[in-house]
Design a protein around this motif. Structure first.
Motif, short mmCIF file in Angstrom:
data_model
loop_
_atom_site.label_atom_id
_atom_site.label_comp_id
_atom_site.label_asym_id
_atom_site.label_seq_id
_atom_site.Cartn_x
_atom_site.Cartn_y
_atom_site.Cartn_z
N UNK A 186 -3.58 0.84 -12.09
CA UNK A 186 -2.78 1.38 -10.98
C UNK A 186 -1.75 0.41 -10.43
N UNK A 187 -1.85 -0.88 -10.79
CA UNK A 187 -0.96 -1.89 -10.22
C UNK A 187 0.10 -2.32 -11.22
N UNK A 188 1.37 -2.34 -10.83
CA UNK A 188 2.42 -2.86 -11.71
C UNK A 188 2.16 -4.32 -12.06
N UNK A 189 2.51 -4.73 -13.26
CA UNK A 189 2.23 -6.09 -13.72
C UNK A 189 2.87 -7.15 -12.85
N UNK A 230 0.82 -1.21 0.00
CA UNK A 230 0.00 0.00 0.00
C UNK A 230 0.86 1.26 0.00
N UNK A 231 1.88 1.27 0.84
CA UNK A 231 2.75 2.44 0.94
C UNK A 231 3.54 2.65 -0.35
N UNK A 232 3.90 1.56 -1.01
CA UNK A 232 4.74 1.63 -2.20
C UNK A 232 3.96 2.10 -3.42
N UNK A 233 2.66 1.75 -3.47
CA UNK A 233 1.84 2.08 -4.66
C UNK A 233 0.58 2.82 -4.20
#
Length: 454
Positions: free
Chosen positions: A390-393, A266-269
């Motif tokens: 919003x999420x990296x693959x 959560x903090x990272x993205x």
């Protein structure tokens, strides 16, 4: 798609639909259970809390367990558990035993949800997108028509029927799955040599325990205070224990190597974090209506279970119709316009609840149901698309797990909200207050959706 693949798809679909079906049928049975066990809504709401807390824990755990023990084995065991609880729940000698059976039922049905999509993805190689869309129909369709089925069953029999109706689905799924799901490959040497302690570390048993006990303690503290009408030292103490355990859970998740809920993500993205916050609020709105309106109709407006189920069908049908339309719209314009429209519809539906009174035609609730149904169809697709953006693959699997956890937390919070607002019994004034709160939440979603960046 060959015949074997089609039968495999049917066998898995019949098993997977049991979790959403049983989570939705109960919405029409709440008023009946209150009468049978002479309990207020706050106490009866544990039949909802218990199912969703158990699902939130069991689905990720069973997903990891399937890697170790095999997907086919987990799926078949889940069917056996669902069969046994469907037979025992109608015989519950007390409400406490009914809760126990609901928890076990949730674990059993979660086994199938956790591995069903993976089985289809692995063993159906042609027209895979079509197969996965059919699975989504099993999941969303069961949730959509659950209140209608529950209303019909309770009208013609009694609340026990909402458990017994599972049996033909379970038997058909088991017989087909036994024949069509290929046997699991032998476990790898790493899995075969893994000790119980290492497996507990893998699933983060300590984190699960802290999360479950902390959440249950906090809910009991809050609901006991509301039910008794005053706040005692015992209520405060229990609530504080829940908060301390949840704080310990957060600290544990930030330090452990294999967290149950990967909070560091959560903090990272932050963009992904906001998607999950929005999704949680969306589910607070939807399930507050989903669980609150049937009890209002039956207890305040004296509508039968059968007619309540028919009215609630408009919610499910609107959701099912809106979903494919939303898919095409979002493919063309992105999720932002659909999510803004969804938030506006939920605002309209919430405001409409505020306007209802004892003299309002019962059929007028269909306007609120239709608004929430269409918004749910838009959200089912739009929020998933926003998550992918919003999420990296490389972390999409983790992101999907967190996404489902947000759904369950929103559902739990919705039932808590209804319990706090309604207390001992449902009333028209309570529904009005609930509508005002939902309007505020819906307006916040309008604001959040408008600020979204594609």
């Amino acid at each position: 798609m060959n015949a074997r693949s089609r039968w495999l798809l049917i066998s898995v679909g019949l098993g997977v639909l049991l979790n959403p079906l049983n989570s939705s049928m109960i919405s029409v049975a709440i008023a009946r259970l209150q009468h049978v066990y002479q309990l207020d809504y706050t106490d009866v709401s544990w039949v909802i809390f218990s199912f969703y807390i158990a699902s939130a824990v069991a689905q990720p755990v069973m997903g990891k367990a399937s890697d170790l023990f095999g997907r086919r084995k987990i799926f078949l065991i889940g069917l056996v558990v669902a069969f046994v609880t469907s037979l025992l729940a109608p015989l519950s000698p007390s409400f406490g035993w009914l809760i126990v059976y609901r928890v076990v039922q949730s674990i059993g049905t979660s086994m199938m949800v956790a591995v069903g999509m993976a089985i289809v993805r692995i063993h159906i190689t042609e027209k895979q997108a079509t197969a996965l869309s059919v699975m989504s129909i099993f999941l969303s369709g069961a949730a959509a028509i659950g209140p209608f089925i529950g209303g019909v069953l309770i009208h013609w029999w009694d609340w026990q029927a909402i458990f017994l109706v599972n049996i033909p689905f379970v038997v058909a799924s088991f017989l087909l799955a036994w024949r069509t799901i290929p046997k699991d490959n032998p476990p790898t040497s790493v899995a075969r040599d893994m000790s119980i302690r290492k497996w507990f570390d893998l699933i983060d048993a300590s984190g699960i325990l802290l999360f479950t006990v902390g959440l249950v303690a906090l809910l009991i503290g809050l609901l006991s205070a509301k039910s008794s009408g005053h706040v005692s030292f015992g209520h405060i103490f229990l609530g504080m224990i829940g908060l301390v355990l949840l704080a310990a859970f957060v600290r544990h998740e930030l330090k452990t190597t294999s967290p149950f809920i990967p909070l560091r993500t959560f903090a990272k993205y932050p963009a992904m974090t906001w998607v999950n916050v929005e999704f949680m609020l969306v589910n607070v709105l939807f399930y507050s209506l989903f669980f609150g309106l049937p009890s209002y109709l039956q207890m305040v407006r004296n509508v039968s279970e059968f007619h309540t189920g028919i009215l609630m069908l408009s919610l499910g049908l609107c959701s099912l119709v809106a979903s494919p339309i939303a898919g095409r719209w979002i493919d063309k314009s992105g999720p932002r316009p659909a999510l803004i429209t969804s938030a506006i519809l939920m605002t309209f539906g919430s405001v409409w609840l505020v306007t209802l009174n004892q003299n309002s035609p019962v059929i007028s609730v269909c306007l609120a149901l239709a608004a929430f149904g269409i918004s749910n169809g838009l959200n089912n697709v739009g929020m998933q698309a926003a998550l992918f953006i919003s999420s990296p693959k490389e972390i999409i699997g983790v992101a999907s797990g967190i996404f489902n956890t947000s759904r369950y937390l929103g559902t739990i919070l919705s039932s808590l909200l209804i319990s706090i607002v309604m207390g001992d019994k449902f009333s028209a004034e309570g529904l009005r207050v609930l509508g005002i709160i939902l309007t505020v939440i819906a307006l916040s979603l309008v604001f959040m959706s408008r600020r979204r960046r594609e």
